[in-house]
Design a protein around this motif. Structure first.
Motif, PDB file in Angstrom:
ATOM      1  N   ILE A 149       0.762  -1.155  -0.050  1.00  0.00           N
ATOM      2  CA  ILE A 149      -0.613   0.123  -0.112  1.00  0.00           C
ATOM      3  C   ILE A 149       0.997   1.422  -0.133  1.00  0.00           C
ATOM      4  N   PRO A 150       0.410   2.396  -0.286  1.00  0.00           N
ATOM      5  CA  PRO A 150       1.037   3.851  -0.594  1.00  0.00           C
ATOM      6  C   PRO A 150       1.324   4.068   0.607  1.00  0.00           C
ATOM      7  N   TYR A 151       2.357   4.602   0.144  1.00  0.00           N
ATOM      8  CA  TYR A 151       3.140   5.124   2.446  1.00  0.00           C
ATOM      9  C   TYR A 151       3.130   6.144   2.433  1.00  0.00           C
ATOM     10  N   VAL A 152       2.324   6.990   3.377  1.00  0.00           N
ATOM     11  CA  VAL A 152       2.369   8.236   3.080  1.00  0.00           C
ATOM     12  C   VAL A 152       3.100   8.368   4.357  1.00  0.00           C
ATOM     13  N   PRO A 153       3.923   9.418   4.314  1.00  0.00           N
ATOM     14  CA  PRO A 153       4.627   9.738   5.999  1.00  0.00           C
ATOM     15  C   PRO A 153       3.516  10.220   6.901  1.00  0.00           C
ATOM     16  N   PRO A 154       4.534  10.046   8.349  1.00  0.00           N
ATOM     17  CA  PRO A 154       3.559  10.220   9.385  1.00  0.00           C
ATOM     18  C   PRO A 154       3.085  12.338   8.801  1.00  0.00           C
ATOM     19  N   THR A 155       3.930  12.998   8.780  1.00  0.00           N
ATOM     20  CA  THR A 155       3.175  14.472   8.489  1.00  0.00           C
ATOM     21  C   THR A 155       2.620  14.590   7.971  1.00  0.00           C
ATOM     22  N   VAL A 156       1.690  14.155   7.063  1.00  0.00           N
ATOM     23  CA  VAL A 156       0.807  14.169   5.954  1.00  0.00           C
ATOM     24  C   VAL A 156      -0.211  13.538   6.949  1.00  0.00           C
ATOM     25  N   THR A 157      -0.799  14.047   8.341  1.00  0.00           N
ATOM     26  CA  THR A 157      -2.158  13.628   8.478  1.00  0.00           C
ATOM     27  C   THR A 157      -3.445  14.485   8.450  1.00  0.00           C
ATOM     28  N   GLN A 158      -4.739  13.885   8.012  1.00  0.00           N
ATOM     29  CA  GLN A 158      -5.528  14.386   8.276  1.00  0.00           C
ATOM     30  C   GLN A 158      -5.958  15.523   8.013  1.00  0.00           C
ATOM     31  N   GLU A 159      -5.539  16.003   9.709  1.00  0.00           N
ATOM     32  CA  GLU A 159      -5.406  17.214  10.417  1.00  0.00           C
ATOM     33  C   GLU A 159      -5.107  18.226   9.617  1.00  0.00           C
ATOM     34  N   THR A 160      -3.248  17.590   8.931  1.00  0.00           N
ATOM     35  CA  THR A 160      -2.687  18.437   8.526  1.00  0.00           C
ATOM     36  C   THR A 160      -3.074  18.926   7.072  1.00  0.00           C
ATOM     37  N   ARG A 161      -4.489  17.886   6.230  1.00  0.00           N
ATOM     38  CA  ARG A 161      -4.981  18.694   5.439  1.00  0.00           C
ATOM     39  C   ARG A 161      -5.681  19.689   5.683  1.00  0.00           C
ATOM     40  N   ASP A 162      -6.413  19.205   6.136  1.00  0.00           N
ATOM     41  CA  ASP A 162      -7.550  20.059   7.051  1.00  0.00           C
ATOM     42  C   ASP A 162      -7.048  21.703   6.988  1.00  0.00           C
ATOM     43  N   SER A 163      -6.175  21.899   7.312  1.00  0.00           N
ATOM     44  CA  SER A 163      -5.817  23.291   8.264  1.00  0.00           C
ATOM     45  C   SER A 163      -4.053  23.369   6.455  1.00  0.00           C
ATOM     46  N   TRP A 164      -4.796  24.826   6.265  1.00  0.00           N
ATOM     47  CA  TRP A 164      -3.953  25.860   4.955  1.00  0.00           C
ATOM     48  C   TRP A 164      -2.734  25.664   5.932  1.00  0.00           C
ATOM     49  N   SER A 165      -2.711  26.596   7.389  1.00  0.00           N
ATOM     50  CA  SER A 165      -1.648  26.920   7.640  1.00  0.00           C
ATOM     51  C   SER A 165      -0.824  25.190   7.715  1.00  0.00           C
ATOM     52  N   LYS A 166      -0.630  24.336   7.954  1.00  0.00           N
ATOM     53  CA  LYS A 166      -0.007  23.306   8.236  1.00  0.00           C
ATOM     54  C   LYS A 166       0.672  22.678   7.199  1.00  0.00           C
ATOM     55  N   VAL A 167      -0.457  22.600   5.949  1.00  0.00           N
ATOM     56  CA  VAL A 167      -0.268  22.541   5.143  1.00  0.00           C
ATOM     57  C   VAL A 167       1.654  23.649   4.183  1.00  0.00           C
ATOM     58  N   GLU A 168       0.903  24.440   4.538  1.00  0.00           N
ATOM     59  CA  GLU A 168       2.014  25.426   3.832  1.00  0.00           C
ATOM     60  C   GLU A 168       3.479  25.333   4.795  1.00  0.00           C
ATOM     61  N   ARG A 169       3.033  25.043   5.966  1.00  0.00           N
ATOM     62  CA  ARG A 169       4.347  24.622   6.591  1.00  0.00           C
ATOM     63  C   ARG A 169       5.313  24.037   6.030  1.00  0.00           C
ATOM     64  N   LEU A 170       4.907  22.872   5.472  1.00  0.00           N
ATOM     65  CA  LEU A 170       5.459  22.191   4.991  1.00  0.00           C
ATOM     66  C   LEU A 170       5.931  22.349   3.386  1.00  0.00           C
ATOM     67  N   SER A 171       5.090  23.426   2.758  1.00  0.00           N
ATOM     68  CA  SER A 171       6.082  23.634   1.814  1.00  0.00           C
ATOM     69  C   SER A 171       7.007  24.776   1.977  1.00  0.00           C
ATOM     70  N   MET A 172       6.926  25.366   3.023  1.00  0.00           N
ATOM     71  CA  MET A 172       7.703  26.440   3.349  1.00  0.00           C
ATOM     72  C   MET A 172       9.880  25.676   4.129  1.00  0.00           C
ATOM     73  N   ILE A 173       8.973  24.743   4.960  1.00  0.00           N
ATOM     74  CA  ILE A 173      10.169  23.730   5.528  1.00  0.00           C
ATOM     75  C   ILE A 173      10.662  23.395   4.487  1.00  0.00           C
ATOM     76  N   SER A 174      10.148  22.383   3.299  1.00  0.00           N
ATOM     77  CA  SER A 174      10.630  21.913   1.934  1.00  0.00           C
ATOM     78  C   SER A 174      11.148  22.777   0.564  1.00  0.00           C
ATOM     79  N   GLY A 175      10.772  23.938   1.072  1.00  0.00           N
ATOM     80  CA  GLY A 175      10.925  24.589   0.097  1.00  0.00           C
ATOM     81  C   GLY A 175       9.930  23.999  -1.419  1.00  0.00           C
ATOM     82  N   VAL A 176       9.264  23.081  -1.372  1.00  0.00           N
ATOM     83  CA  VAL A 176       8.196  23.177  -2.671  1.00  0.00           C
ATOM     84  C   VAL A 176       7.508  22.759  -2.525  1.00  0.00           C
ATOM     85  N   SER A 177       6.567  24.079  -3.261  1.00  0.00           N
ATOM     86  CA  SER A 177       5.312  24.489  -3.537  1.00  0.00           C
ATOM     87  C   SER A 177       3.942  23.285  -3.027  1.00  0.00           C
ATOM     88  N   ARG A 178       3.418  23.002  -3.050  1.00  0.00           N
ATOM     89  CA  ARG A 178       1.594  22.738  -3.188  1.00  0.00           C
ATOM     90  C   ARG A 178       1.582  23.117  -4.617  1.00  0.00           C
TER      91      ARG A 178
END
Lengths: 178, 1309
Positions: free
Chosen positions: B411-440
């Motif tokens: 089954i596909p692997y989803v890193p623990p950083t992407v939880t359901q809660e993360t997906r729903d919150s714009w700031s959390k998702v955007e935080r990943l973009s800021m850290i990783s440097g890859v924009s959604r």
């Protein structure tokens, strides 16, 4: 070549939509991969799939006499694409300062440009070819008409714009710029 | 299914298949043990024993890893052309997993395994390169199997063996070693001209068949197996053999030389593809340096040619290598962060190039290749996007990213950083973009490239898998709308399979479909009947889940109506959802489209309950959007689906889905004759102290009377065991006729017997419905609302609170708060979904709702059974009554008791149209005291209708009684009503309550009163002294003079009566005075004439105390302020006038009678005014003065009265006469009096002494004195003599006597 304009209320409900057929020839930039598509299934669900994948427009290009009328101009699909592009627009608009977000999203053969008013209304334009300046001036004109319409105290921001004058001016503007 | 892992090019696929009878849990258990080995160090892999197979096997102590992945399915047969360009796509090895007990024959397991492998792989694919079968021993089987373990390729794991995992590891290493060895063999088949020809034959070449190989390569077939591979390609083999010893880390040597020499070989085609295959194999073997070298070589060769597919594939390989290298070297921990370019940008660029190359294949060869090319393109895009996605989700280039990219699970692997809660919150998702440097956004752009018409080229399985990956990536990015778009396509694919599987009746159903087995049986007859043999609904739920997910994103809540168990679900009260003016949300056209699709999907599955649920949910939530046609379609679909589900024995139904079908409930007002009225028991006792309500009109003196408000509350009185009717207003907002299976009242309190009814509400209307029922006992009946049931649904109780002031206010407050929010946008996009909004609003509402809110419902008070009375007949025809003014008549009313209860209390209350205006005039208070009295008198003493029987009259059950009501004609009366209140008071039951209930029967009457006799000119005259004592008969009848003794005590009452009517009337006036005989005078007045009625009246005097009383008011009105501020003496006169008038009317009785009929009545004199003169005449004098003329007889000297005739004296002239004045004090007190005598004309007479101020002296009570004055008339003619007696010292005293004497002086006779 066609353009599809959607004006969305701040809660993202469409309050006006326009399909504009431009006289300019459509640039056929179809990938060879999308040629010769199979006509493999007869169920209604396959039809949905065909339409959503954008294949019907390709079919229209290649074999002129196919049954599927509308094809890439399928209104439902256009709306689906416009709706889906809101994801990208919402994402980008928070980071960009400008009101005009050019080519903010691409899906199938469509490019989506957007214009965000200060009141958080969104203008979405689905187009196939590149025409940045034309689209920008089109948006600015539509914005002006939109603001004038919204100043009508009987016009709610939630309700569909039914004003004839608005419609006429938007169409004229589309004719001019697109 | 396929997982599109980034590093799939470097992963050696090992297919795990179950062999023989093995339970799925057991298989999964063993498979997961195997799967735990996702990489094997190269050093652990045993070396090949054979030199020619050793090209790819690692040397001892070599570093690096071999990556493994374990798919569960082999690729489909049409993918075989990919065997050379993409070896990693195919399972390079197969591991069969079998479980065996003692009885199983091992060899049969082996043959099963072999045949399974054969069926899975077609002949034109060189794979699998190795196979092995793991037999896991179950139970405690220790003995039997061990006998024949010598079958090659079969490993038995005894159940007693510990550390199975270590053993599996060793076996896997062996297997890998086999695979790597086979790589060399594979390459050998290509490293010759024939192989190269095959390799370059088409864009997706296949391996030359083995049969051709030895013939073309070498005639001596015997030498083939031993032919070293490097013989055909000495340069390459030399390179490899050269580089082989140094291949631990660095193998960059020798490549330039190889390049030069290769150019000469294979003139027809370049070696690029061969190098690329080699590089692929090296990559699979974990030797990234070699792979990288060969990829670079290949790319060099591809550049001039237009072999775009292969070039792209090589680029993909290169991109993979850089990630693998980063993973192996320190696991990608970055040391230098100052590099301008991100570490992955190189890979990313290569993949972009590859994508572009795949997109424009140079050669297109037929349908099948199109599908594979599209597949390659899509996987390349997905590789690119998964690279970016992994980095994004792992917060940048690091170990977690590599783990994601190399993950090899099923089954596909989803890193623990992407939880359901993360997906729903714009700031959390955007935080990943800021850290990783890859924009959604950039990821999404890459993913979108995979989407296009070419998806239709793909095989079904690949398409679903690619779409799934896209959807899941969009979902992780938080791009829900894009996810929904893709999910719709996934659904389309799946549903297409299901439908097509069904239509192909002869074929077995798809195994990976949604689990439905319909075998269409083609019978001999023309009609085809699909017979459902088995129904497997395993996948249905998942399909429906997908649907719901899509719909929610588009703003349609398919779960708005839930399914419930019909059998054991109690009647639940509706939650009060104030969901009226909901704001529009979403794209209406899309919503309608997606609803149609969902229903089509649910119908195709088929899941009838879901069909109904979705149809009704959308009707409930999207009423504003749906067109009438859609509404009707949805409704009929739902009804059909529900009935089908019921027919199939489903015990679940839908919950109640209508929102607010009931607008109002009201008690239909009882007919007036049935309406009970509550009265206190004390009303039965007469209360003389009560103010006369007829005068005041029962007005309340208080502007706001809280008691009355309380009474007026909706506690209507209803009667036990009598049918009640409730008017329920039902509302249908839909464009179809809505059917309600049952509507009944929901009550509490007293048991209430009612029948549910079935209603059809026409489209878009409000329909009033009457619900009937009987309360069974006395007490309180609370109507909480209605119980409503839709067809196929459950019953639902809908509460309807009473629209009290508080409730109304609360509703309006809610409405206005919603309204004020309606044009303000705090949330947009998906945050503005109606249910999201409701959650955000909840906090505010909770705080408000905490304030205790008492809900009141419609209440009725059920009172005991009451008798019922009706009017059987009356003596009045047509309900119209004709009366003359003042007429007194009667009417008869027959009442019938039509109930089984007796009536023991009847009270009549009559009203007429004159009452209200009079009451109003009184209430306004502008009338003078006198008028007030008159009005009140008329109200109290002259009602139009009156009945003066006792209340406690009894009518037994089913009996009749008749009442006589007297009527009085009053001008101005046009209508009247007789109200009969009755009750059954003295019940036998021990019902001790302080209230009684009465019912009322009203009998309205039209009244016409004719005005016919008019009185005017009332006058009171002094009784003439000359009145003849004996009159003729006719005169006697007119003026009764009998009993008149002394004319001074009498006066005449006269009044003019005019007959203004068309028929004659006889008018009679009767005198009824104390101390004198009654007498009457009557006259018949013809039409149009006026006649005077005269009757003598004895004068009377009223005491001072009597006349000084103020004019009374008949009502007990307080606060009557006398507005006319009269001086005291005037007031006194007024009062005297009033009291004398009253006394006069008391003693007179005026009546009339129809001259030639029987009707009779009163003639009212009350309009007549009493003047002061009349008063003086009427009142008995206090001091009586009598004048008489006396002449002395010549002889005797005795006095002889002067002759008189007709009241006049006839004295002679020139005679000395005596004027005798007799003064009598009739008053009760003594008075000192003087007398003035005045004679006219004075000059013709002479008199003796003074005529004025003649002192009389004090006269006691009834004392009299005579005063004689000599007088002589000096001429003939008429003389008038007046004598006035006055009380001395009180000039204004009205108590004075006066008299008059007229004499005609003539010659002496």
């Amino acid at each position: 070549m066609s353009h599809h304009l959607f004006i969305l209320s701040p809660s993202d409900t469409p309050i006006y939509s326009l399909t504009h057929y431009s006289t300019k020839p459509a640039a056929s930039i179809g990938s060879p991969l999308s040629a010769n598509l199979p006509n493999w299934s007869t169920s209604a669900f396959a039809g949905t799939l065909t339409a959503l994948s954008g294949a019907s427009s390709a079919t229209q290009h290649t074999t002129g006499g196919t049954v599927r009328v509308g094809g890439g101009q399928d209104r439902h699909v256009i709306q689906m694409i416009a709706n889906a592009s809101l994801d990208a627009i919402e994402d980008v608009m928070r980071k960009e300062n400008g009101m005009y977000l050019k080519a903010v999203d691409k899906f199938n053969e469509w490019t989506v440009s957007a214009f965000i008013t200060p009141g958080n209304s969104k203008f979405l334009l689905l187009h196939e070819s590149k025409n940045d300046e034309g689209i920008r001036s089109f948006f600015v004109e539509v914005w002006e008409v939109y603001v004038k319409t919204m100043m009508n105290p009987f016009q709610s921001a939630q309700r569909t714009i039914v004003s004839q004058a608005f419609d006429g001016r938007v169409r004229a503007s589309a004719k001019k710029h697109l | 299914m396929d997982t599109h892992v980034f590093a799939s090019l470097a992963q050696v696929r090992i297919l795990l298949v179950p062999i023989g009878p093995i339970s799925s849990t057991l298989f999964e258990k063993h498979a997961s043990e195997i799967r735990s080995f996702d990489s094997i160090r190269l050093g652990d892999i045993p070396e090949a024993n054979n030199d020619e197979r050793a090209r790819f096997t690692p040397k001892p102590l070599s570093m690096g890893h071999l990556h493994l992945s374990y798919p569960s399915h082999p690729p489909p047969a049409p993918h075989s052309p990919l065997s050379l360009i993409r070896p990693s796509h195919f399972p390079l090895a197969v591991i069969g997993i079998a479980s065996c007990s003692q009885t199983v024959n091992i060899s049969s397991v082996n043959s099963q395994f072999n045949s399974a492998v054969l069926t899975m792989f077609s002949g034109d694919v060189p794979y699998p390169l190795a196979k092995n079968c793991f037999v896991f021993e179950e139970g405690d089987g220790t003995s039997s199997i061990s006998g024949n373990e010598s079958i090659p390729g079969l490993v038995i794991f005894p159940s007693v063996m510990g550390n199975t995992k270590l053993y599996i590891g060793t076996l896997l290493a062996d297997l890998c070693s086999n695979i790597l060895g086979e790589f060399s063999v594979l390459l050998q088949r290509l490293e010759n001209p024939l192989g190269n020809e095959y390799l370059n034959a088409s864009s997706l070449p296949t391996l030359p068949p083995l049969s051709e190989m030895p013939l073309s390569l070498d005639m001596t077939s015997g030498r083939l197996p031993t032919l070293p591979s490097h013989n055909s390609h000495p340069e390459i083999s030399r390179v490899t053999s050269l580089s082989a010893p140094q291949m631990k880390r660095n193998s960059s040597l020798g490549v330039p030389t190889a390049k030069k020499r290769i150019s000469g070989i294979g003139a027809a085609s370049s070696d690029g593809r061969l190098y690329k295959v080699m590089a692929d194999l090296f990559l699979l073997s974990g030797r990234t340096q070699d792979a990288s070298i060969w990829y670079t070589e290949a790319l060099q060769l591809f550049k001039p040619s237009v072999d775009s597919i292969w070039q792209a594939s090589a680029l993909e390989g290169l991109a993979t290598i850089s990630v693998l290298d980063a993973w192996s070297t320190g696991q990608g921990l970055q040391t230098s962060s100052n590099t301008s370019r991100e570490p992955w940008s190189e890979s990313s660029d290569k993949l972009t190039q590859a994508t572009a190359l795949y997109c424009k294949p140079s050669i297109i060869e037929g349908e099948q290749n199109m599908s594979l090319l599209s597949y390659l393109y899509c996987t390349c895009v997905l590789r690119h996007s998964s690279l970016l996605f992994s980095i994004w989700s792992a917060k940048g280039w690091g170990p977690l990213a590599f783990t994601t990219m190399l993950h090899s699970g099923p089954i596909p692997y989803v890193p623990p950083t992407v939880t359901q809660e993360t997906r729903d919150s714009w700031s959390k998702v955007e935080r990943l973009s800021m850290i990783s440097g890859v924009s959604r956004h950039s990821i999404s752009n890459v993913i979108a490239q995979a989407h296009g018409p070419w998806l239709l080229h793909l095989g079904v399985r690949e398409r679903i898998s690619i779409l799934e990956v896209m959807a899941s990536m969009y979902s992780c990015l938080g791009y829900k709308r894009k996810e929904a778009y893709i999910l719709r396509e996934v659904l389309g694919c799946i549903m297409d399979l299901i439908v097509c599987g069904r239509e192909d009746g002869s074929h077995p159903p798809f195994s990976n479909g949604a689990g439905l087995g319909i075998h269409g049986i083609t019978a001999n007859s023309t009609t085809q009947v699909g017979v459902r043999l088995t129904e497997r609904s395993d996948g249905n739920q998942s399909v429906l889940e997908l649907l719901k997910r899509v719909c929610r994103v588009l703003g349609v809540n398919l779960d708005a109506v839930k399914t419930v168990d019909l059998l054991d679900s109690p009647i639940s009260p509706a939650t009060d959802d104030t969901a009226d003016n909901q704001e529009p949300f979403g794209w209406p056209e899309l919503q309608v489209g997606v609803i149609r699709e969902s229903i089509a999907v649910a119908e195709a599955l088929p899941d009838f309950l879901a069909v109904a649920q979705y149809a009704l949910s959308s009707l409930k939530t999207l009423i504003d959007v749906l067109t009438p046609g859609d509404q009707y379609h949805l409704y009929s679909t739902a009804a059909r689906a529900l009935s089908t589900a019921k027919r199939r024995g489903s015990s679940t139904g839908v919950e109640f889905w209508l929102s607010r079908p009931i607008v109002s409930i009201a008690l239909a007002p009882l007919p007036l004759i049935r309406l009970p009225i509550e009265k206190p028991m004390s009303a039965l006792q007469p209360r003389p102290s009560d103010p006369n309500t007829i005068l005041t009109g029962a007005t309340d003196p208080f502007l706001y009377n809280p008691r009355r408000v309380d009474n007026a509350q909706d506690r209507q009185l209803v009667i036990e065991n009598e049918v009640l009717e409730f008017v329920v207003l039902l509302h249908n907002p839909y464009a179809f006729d809505l059917e309600l299976e049952c509507v009944s009242l929901s009550t509490s309190g007293v048991p209430f017997l009612s029948e549910p009814i079935r209603v059809v509400i026409p489209a878009c209307t409000d329909q009033p419905v009457i619900l009937e029922g009987k309360p069974q006992r006395t007490g309180n009946l609370v109507i909480r609302g209605c119980i409503v049931q839709t067809p196929g649904g459950i019953r639902k109780e809908i509460h309807l609170p009473l629209a009290t002031f508080d409730e109304e206010e609360r509703c309006s407050r809610d409405r206005s708060s919603l309204q004020s929010e309606s044009d303000r946008f705090k949330y947009s996009g998906l945050e503005a979904l109606p249910w999201e909004k409701a959650i955000k609003r909840q906090s505010k509402h909770l705080a408000k709702g905490a304030s205790d809110r008492t809900i009141r419902y419609l209440e009725c008070k059920v009172v005991p059974e009451q008798p019922l009375l009706r009017i059987r007949r009356t003596s009045v025809t047509h309900g119209a009554l004709m009366l003359y003014d003042g007429e007194m008549s009667t009417l008869q009313m027959t009442l019938e008791n039509i109930s089984p209860l007796a009536i023991d209390f009847i009270r009549l209350v009559c009203s007429d149209s004159t009452i209200a205006p009079a009451q109003q005039a009184l209430a306004e208070g502008n009338l003078s005291v006198f008028d007030t009295y008159e009005t009140e008198y008329a109200l109290i003493n002259q009602p139009v209708f009156s009945w003066n029987k006792k209340d406690d009259m009894t009518i037994p059950p089913h009996r009749k009684t008749s009442l006589t009501i007297s009527c009085f004609g009053k001008v101005g009366c046009t209508a009247g009503t007789i109200h009969v209140s009755y009750s059954y008071v003295h019940r036998s039951a021990p019902d001790v309550s302080d209230v009684l209930h009465t019912r009322q029967l009203s009998f309205p009457l039209m009244v016409t009163v004719y005005h016919m006799l008019e009185c005017h000119g009332m006058d009171i005259l002094p009784f003439p002294s000359f009145f003849p004592k004996h009159l003729d008969k006719s005169s006697k009848e007119r003026i009764p003079t009998a009993g008149i003794d002394n004319e001074t005590n009498w006066c005449l009452f006269a009044v003019d009566v005019r007959n203004a009517y068309g028929s004659p009337f006889k008018v009679s006036v009767d005198r009824m005075q104390d101390g004198v005989p009654d007498a009457g005078s009557s006259v018949t007045i013809p039409p149009g004439l006026t006649s005077r009625v005269i009757i003598p009246i004895r004068k009377f005097i009223l005491s001072e105390e009597h006349t000084s009383r103020p004019i009374p008011t008949l009502s007990d009105r307080q606060f009557v302020v006398d507005k006319s501020k009269l001086p005291e003496n005037e007031q006194k006169v007024q009062r005297e006038l009033f009291w004398y008038r009253e006394e006069l009317f008391k003693s007179l009785c005026c009546r009339w009678q129809e001259a030639n009929g029987t009707r009779f009545g009163d003639l009212s004199l009350r309009r007549q005014r009493l003047t002061l003169n009349m008063l003086e005449t009427l009142r008995s004098e206090t001091i009586v003065v009598r004048l008489s003329l006396v002449r002395h007889a010549t002889g005797t000297g005795s006095a002889v009265p002067v002759a008189q005739k007709h009241g006049k004296h006839y004295p002679p002239s020139y005679h000395i006469l005596r004027l005798r004045t007799k003064i009598t004090n009739m008053s009760r007190t003594p008075h000192a009096l003087t007398v003035n005598i005045h004679v006219e004309p004075t000059e013709h007479m002479i008199h003796d002494g003074a005529l004025s101020e003649i002192p009389v002296g004090t006269l006691g009570k009834n004392e009299s004195q005579e005063i004689d004055v000599g007088i002589c008339f000096l001429s003939h003619g008429r003389f008038d003599i007046n004598a006035v007696a006055k009380v001395v010292g009180n000039p204004h005293q009205h108590e004075k006597g006066m008299t008059h004497l007229a004499c005609i002086v003539g010659p002496e006779e």
